[in-house]
Structures are given as C-alpha cells and as structure tokens.
Design a protein around this motif. Sequence first.
Motif, mmCIF file in Angstrom:
data_model
loop_
_atom_site.group_PDB
_atom_site.id
_atom_site.type_symbol
_atom_site.label_atom_id
_atom_site.label_comp_id
_atom_site.label_asym_id
_atom_site.label_seq_id
_atom_site.Cartn_x
_atom_site.Cartn_y
_atom_site.Cartn_z
ATOM 1 N N THR A 55 1.007 -1.297 0.089
ATOM 2 C CA THR A 55 0.021 -0.006 -0.119
ATOM 3 C C THR A 55 0.822 1.282 0.017
ATOM 4 O O THR A 55 0.485 2.248 -0.761
ATOM 5 N N ALA A 56 2.029 1.353 0.896
ATOM 6 C CA ALA A 56 2.915 2.246 0.816
ATOM 7 C C ALA A 56 3.511 2.607 -0.496
ATOM 8 O O ALA A 56 3.532 3.901 -0.918
ATOM 9 N N LEU A 57 4.072 1.647 -1.389
ATOM 10 C CA LEU A 57 4.204 1.578 -2.609
ATOM 11 C C LEU A 57 3.523 2.455 -3.471
ATOM 12 O O LEU A 57 3.782 3.546 -4.243
ATOM 13 N N ASP A 58 2.199 1.988 -3.454
ATOM 14 C CA ASP A 58 0.927 2.837 -4.178
ATOM 15 C C ASP A 58 0.904 4.228 -3.809
ATOM 16 O O ASP A 58 0.776 5.140 -4.849
ATOM 17 N N VAL A 59 0.949 4.453 -2.690
ATOM 18 C CA VAL A 59 0.646 6.061 -2.010
ATOM 19 C C VAL A 59 1.916 6.960 -2.613
ATOM 20 O O VAL A 59 1.753 7.940 -2.906
ATOM 21 N N LEU A 60 3.073 6.225 -2.370
ATOM 22 C CA LEU A 60 4.338 7.016 -2.531
ATOM 23 C C LEU A 60 4.424 7.407 -4.388
ATOM 24 O O LEU A 60 4.992 8.472 -4.635
ATOM 25 N N GLU A 61 3.995 6.227 -5.127
ATOM 26 C CA GLU A 61 4.398 6.386 -6.332
ATOM 27 C C GLU A 61 3.341 7.462 -6.952
ATOM 28 O O GLU A 61 3.666 8.222 -7.731
ATOM 29 N N SER A 62 2.100 7.449 -6.285
ATOM 30 C CA SER A 62 1.132 8.225 -6.944
ATOM 31 C C SER A 62 1.322 9.724 -6.355
ATOM 32 O O SER A 62 0.893 10.766 -6.646
ATOM 33 N N GLY A 63 2.084 9.831 -5.120
ATOM 34 C CA GLY A 63 2.263 11.195 -4.504
ATOM 35 C C GLY A 63 3.363 12.014 -5.205
ATOM 36 O O GLY A 63 3.717 13.076 -4.767
ATOM 37 N N GLY A 64 4.111 11.438 -6.149
ATOM 38 C CA GLY A 64 5.020 12.305 -6.910
ATOM 39 C C GLY A 64 6.464 12.023 -6.648
ATOM 40 O O GLY A 64 7.113 12.925 -7.198
ATOM 41 N N VAL A 121 10.197 10.650 -6.119
ATOM 42 C CA VAL A 121 11.180 10.621 -7.228
ATOM 43 C C VAL A 121 11.808 9.034 -6.969
ATOM 44 O O VAL A 121 12.178 8.897 -5.850
ATOM 45 N N GLY A 122 12.114 8.293 -7.892
ATOM 46 C CA GLY A 122 12.819 7.003 -7.912
ATOM 47 C C GLY A 122 12.066 5.902 -6.796
ATOM 48 O O GLY A 122 12.887 5.299 -6.274
ATOM 49 N N VAL A 123 10.965 5.938 -6.798
ATOM 50 C CA VAL A 123 10.078 5.156 -5.774
ATOM 51 C C VAL A 123 10.316 3.483 -6.167
ATOM 52 O O VAL A 123 9.830 3.114 -7.326
ATOM 53 N N SER A 124 10.716 2.759 -5.535
ATOM 54 C CA SER A 124 10.905 1.147 -5.775
ATOM 55 C C SER A 124 10.628 0.479 -4.659
ATOM 56 O O SER A 124 11.275 0.916 -3.483
ATOM 57 N N LEU A 125 10.090 -0.930 -4.790
ATOM 58 C CA LEU A 125 10.050 -1.704 -3.638
ATOM 59 C C LEU A 125 11.347 -2.619 -3.482
ATOM 60 O O LEU A 125 11.799 -3.161 -4.604
ATOM 61 N N PHE A 126 11.614 -2.920 -2.562
ATOM 62 C CA PHE A 126 12.807 -3.782 -2.046
ATOM 63 C C PHE A 126 12.549 -4.419 -0.817
ATOM 64 O O PHE A 126 12.734 -4.050 0.288
ATOM 65 N N GLY A 127 11.605 -5.472 -0.914
ATOM 66 C CA GLY A 127 11.228 -6.687 -0.166
ATOM 67 C C GLY A 127 10.233 -5.834 0.733
ATOM 68 O O GLY A 127 9.228 -5.478 0.078
ATOM 69 N N LYS A 128 10.318 -5.642 2.016
ATOM 70 C CA LYS A 128 9.250 -4.997 2.968
ATOM 71 C C LYS A 128 10.026 -3.246 2.907
ATOM 72 O O LYS A 128 9.380 -2.596 3.574
ATOM 73 N N ARG A 129 10.907 -2.904 2.330
ATOM 74 C CA ARG A 129 11.422 -1.721 2.268
ATOM 75 C C ARG A 129 11.037 -0.931 1.067
ATOM 76 O O ARG A 129 10.923 -1.283 -0.051
ATOM 77 N N ILE A 130 10.916 0.532 1.124
ATOM 78 C CA ILE A 130 10.821 1.287 -0.241
ATOM 79 C C ILE A 130 11.977 2.441 -0.139
ATOM 80 O O ILE A 130 12.290 2.824 0.834
ATOM 81 N N HIS A 131 12.587 2.299 -1.489
ATOM 82 C CA HIS A 131 13.539 3.329 -1.682
ATOM 83 C C HIS A 131 13.011 4.472 -2.588
ATOM 84 O O HIS A 131 12.275 4.235 -3.492
ATOM 85 N N LEU A 132 13.604 5.765 -2.107
ATOM 86 C CA LEU A 132 13.082 6.896 -3.105
ATOM 87 C C LEU A 132 14.278 8.092 -2.977
ATOM 88 O O LEU A 132 15.144 7.877 -1.783
ATOM 89 N N LEU A 133 14.340 8.835 -3.781
ATOM 90 C CA LEU A 133 15.400 10.104 -3.816
ATOM 91 C C LEU A 133 14.747 11.226 -3.217
ATOM 92 O O LEU A 133 13.447 11.614 -3.672
ATOM 93 N N ALA A 134 15.600 12.004 -2.404
ATOM 94 C CA ALA A 134 14.769 13.155 -1.623
ATOM 95 C C ALA A 134 15.997 14.249 -1.778
ATOM 96 O O ALA A 134 16.935 14.186 -1.036
ATOM 97 N N PRO A 135 15.605 15.398 -2.478
ATOM 98 C CA PRO A 135 16.574 16.692 -2.476
ATOM 99 C C PRO A 135 16.811 16.988 -0.901
ATOM 100 O O PRO A 135 17.990 17.547 -0.698
#
Length: 674
Positions: free
Chosen positions: A600-609, A611-625
């Motif tokens: 669910t978190a993956l879907d929320v963060l992807e739709s939230g704009g 950057v670089g959101v991807s699923l790694f097992g139980k964790r989610i990676h993204l880029l943040a200025p």
Amino acid sequence: MVETSRAATATSIDTPPSATGTSESADSKPVVQLSELRKNYGSTIAVDGVDLEIQRGEIYGLIGPDGAGKSSLMKAVAGVLTYDSGTLDVFGVRVDSERSAETIKDRIGLMPQGLGLNLYADLSIEENVDFFGQIRLIPKDVLQERKNRLLGMTRLDKFRARPMKNLSGGMKQKLGLVCCLIHHPQLVILDEPTTGVDPVSRRDFWSILAQLLREEQITALVSTAYMDEATRFHHAALLFDGKVLARGEPDEIAALVPGRIVQAKAEPQAEAFALLKETFPQSEAVGPWLRVFVDDADNEQATTAVTTRLENFQPQEIHVAEPDLEDVFIALLRRRGLTDDDHPASLGRNADSVNDGDGLAIEANDLVRSFGSFKAVDGVSFQVKPGEIFGLLGANGAGKTTVIKMLTGLLPPTAGTGRVAGADMRRAGQAIKERIGYMSQAFSLYQDLTVVENIRLYAGIYGLSRRMTRERTDWIIDMAGLAGRENELSGSLPMGLRQRLAIGCALVHRPQVLFLDEPTSGVDPIGRRRLWDIIFDLSRNEGVAVLVTTHYMSESEHCDHIAMMYAGRVFADASPSELKASLREASGQLLEVTTDNPLTALDVLESGGFVGVSLFGKRIHLLAPDPIQAEQQVREALGKKGVGVLSVSEQPLTMEDVFVNRVLALEKIDEGKQ
C-alpha cells in the motif's frame, strides 16, 4: 523436517486477508511446501534434501550460483520435472505423479531461464501473447482485455508488431513475463528472469512484479544469481551445491554471520591489499577502497583490527558498515571450507612487466559505426590510461560491444579514430591484435579441449616459443587456481574457473591492454570476487589497462573510471564517486522507508510524486533533495492512508541508482521528442 518456524515469521509480512480476497485459513496455508526434496541426475545430486515453505502473496527468492539446484527445484514445483524422494505439495495437492501435476498447471505460470526461451522468435509481440492465450483456452474478449493491460503495464504496447527476435534482452524478459501471466496464474515461477538484463530493465522488471503482487495478489517464486536482489524478496533461501545454507527474511539471513565491513584507503594499494588478505581472507579491492569483512566484531573492534594491520600504510577515510547479503553468503561458504581463499591474493609482478605507464593505453575519438541508416555508435570518445580499470556501462543495445569490436580491429569504424597500445586501430590491425587480449561475451574457450590444450592453442595463435608457452602455461594454471585440473575438459569446469581460464588465455601473450566483455556473467559471487582480484592485480602490479563491460552495477565500483552509454553515445564519463556525487546534487539523497504495509505504501508514494520510488522486499527506496522535508512528507502521506512508518533512514547511493536515474531521464527526453 518442514520449516515451520519460517512459516511463523512469514505471517508478519504485509499479506493481510483483504489483500488476497481469500479467507484467513486459506491465507495461512502454504502455497508451496517441500520436505526433504531430492533430485539426482545419474551420480550428480542436484537437489539434496531441501525443505521450503512459501506463503500466499509473497515473493520468495532462491539465491545461488549456477549449479546450486535452483532450476531443478523450480521445475519440480511447476510439475514439469520428477523428483527422486521427499514430498512436494502445491496448493495443497501432493505432486507425486503426472496426473497430480496436471491438476495444478493451470494455476501456475512458468518462465524458464534464458532470454526469451519461452517465446517464438519469428512471431511478433502480439502474436506471441495471442498464441499463449489460445493454448490456455482464454476466451477472446478476456484475452484482449488482459493483453492490453499487461502490454500497457510493461510498456510493450507501442511495439506490438515487432518480432521477438528483434527485441532487446529487457523487452524479451518483459514479453516472457506477459506470456507467463496471460492466464492469470496464482503462482508464477521465474527462473533467473533478470540474468543478462541491463540495470534499467532489471528495475523495471521488479517494479512490474511488485505492481502485480499488489493488484493481482499473486505469489512468486523467483531465482537469481544477483545477491543485491535479495532485498526485494519477502523471504529467501541461499542455495549451494543442492543444499540450503540459510533461509528466512533477508535481515534474518544477514544476522547469521556477525561481523562488520571496514572500508579504508591506503597506499600503495596493492601491497596493503596483499597484507590484509593474509589476515582477513574475505577482503577485496574496490576502486580506491580496500573492503574488509571482519568476523565476530563490532564497529570499534573491526576498525581497530584493520587499522592495526595497516598501521605502516597510514590508512585514510575509514568507514564501517553492516555486511550485505553477498558478504554473508561468502562468509557462510568460507566457514564451511567451500571457498578457495587459500589461493594467493596477489599474483606477483612479472620480471618483465609489460607496461611502463607512459602515454595512453586506449584513445577513442568520435567513433561512429552505422549499419545502414542505424547508428549503433554515434561519436564516442574516451581515454584509458595504462594500469587503469575502465568500465564501459550501458543498457542492452547501447553500443558497448560495437565499440570494443572497433577498438580491437574486428569491425571497421564508419568514422572517427582510435589508438590502442600505441597502434592506430584503422591501419595497424595485426599490431593491435598482438598487443591486446580480448575475452568476448559469447566465445572464449573450446569446450571439448582440456585446460592445457586451450592454453597451448592460444599460445600457438600468438606465435609463442615452446619455452614461453611452458612459462605462460604455468603462470595461467597458478593464476586461475587450476592446479590438478590441467587435463580436464574446459567445458566441465565450474563457470568461475572457466572464466579465469578464459582470462588466462587472453593474457597468454602478455598484452598491454585487456578487453573483457561481461566476464562475470553467470559466475557465482565467489568466482566474481576472485576474477576481480585477478583484474586488480593485473592493473596495479603489471600495468595492464583493462576495459570491462558488466551488467552487475555493484561491480562497476571496482572501476577507476567509467563511461556510461545510451543509444550509441557516452553521456557520463567520470569516477564512480564523482558520478554518485553528481546524482546526489541533482536528485538528492537515497531514503529507505520501512512500513507495516509496504505494498500500500508503494502505491501511495508512487502516486504522491516522489522520485525514484521502488520496492525492495519490505522496504521502499526513493530519492529526496531535502531528506528531512521528504521524511515528513512521507510520514504524512502514509499516515493519511493508515500505513504505519517503522523507520526512515538515509542510505548511500549506488552505481545502480546513478545508472538507472540517468538513463530514465534520457528516455524521457527521447519520448518528448517523439
């Protein structure tokens, strides 16, 4: 005994009853259950008493090198391979006969190992999908709807009419996945789906699989030889020689081998590395860094142990970190005596070192290669110094191999100039061949010749005298760790040893420049590290310039300098540290988000704009200025959806992050031009 303790752990993963649309009792029942499973091929034991349990809605990973037993195990689960003993239950059905196997096959999708091996080369993308839909007896209206959805999800809908044989490796794998999923299976079995696929296609593949897991509640059994992919699995089993070395969640497996990774810089690097290897067998040189695994130590103990050993080298910039899963895998093998750590780290200098370090080893100036109206290489320029490890990275079809073929004299350039080992590549073809070694991706050894016969063949091709042939044969046998196996057929050697022999044959005439086209593809982690030890020794101790291509982005850290290619052009040319610093400045820091509901978190963060959101097992990676602001935004966005945030932490950028983000940006530019 079947692994009941692992099943208990699996219930903590984000696979709630509402996610699968089934009852709680159905969710708690394993989709796959193996007990003491064994499979033999004559006297060879492929699967040796394996116990596994796979829960509904999870991605379960089988991790291990070639020959570990992954494919045999997966084929047995799919019902297409018999086994010799033990029990196997799939969807609660005891699979012990052809009749019982047939009862589950309509609920399974199998994608075999190899690019496009489940596809038909002369059929188009759409024709392949239609064919698989028809043999699965899917009604036309359902097939059309499902085909449109899957082709859109994989971004293959724009290429429906393209024949499969004209697809890139990544596109073939995505099409293979579509054909595997067209009948809406409950269990998908994917055998090394990302081997031989570039990093962008790999990440794309995992994104698609995560989306299917989220939207269609499938269960996936996936094998891989890439240790860094383990973080994408909910649970995993490490396999070696047909046995399970360890199983559990990736974090649980990592905790099995206590210790720390210490990274330091010290000069002269080659001498410091050789000294460390004597005390810490699990050491490697990674670019300018010395990376050391210290057993059974905390941060302070590990730092003290390494700095004490290197006190005469004045170590600098020391960092301590937790070991990754590849470190753990190698440590488990080492503790069982299954590695070749007794082989010397340094090969030693040859008395007549081949390169004095003057001038440039390779110089490419505006190289162009056209095939009709298509430009495979478009104005490529770079330089490689003697003793430098230079990485040429790019997606499938970027033009890397074409560049190598031009520089080695195998393919004439359409335009541009180049010099290799002091010779003009246009006019001095024979001189270049005598000064270079080339290990191609597709062909290096004669499989039906012995180790010694292969070496003598290459020595004869390069015109070595009998005395020199004997000297170089002894050197190659020692370098490759082949003592006692001189008369074995090269085709019977394990992949790692075979690749060492191939490098040795490429070096038999003592070239000044060595070209390696994906030398570690299909090689297990132990073999890859041993190969990089050899490459490091050649560059540092013998002054050989090495140009290498690889799909393992973690291996690019070994390079002193990197040129990244896209669509026939070089778009980045710098050291790994400079490339990561550039991404950090442009896109921000890498954040790792751990939640109680990752899908669910993956879907929320992807739709939230983000950057670089991807699923790694139980964790989610993204880029943040701005990491602090991003963490606040992440917590707010997930909180509104009732998703609990367990932690948000900064993680170091990797070369895969650099490559994927830069290439995706270039793809967006190209899409905007169309």
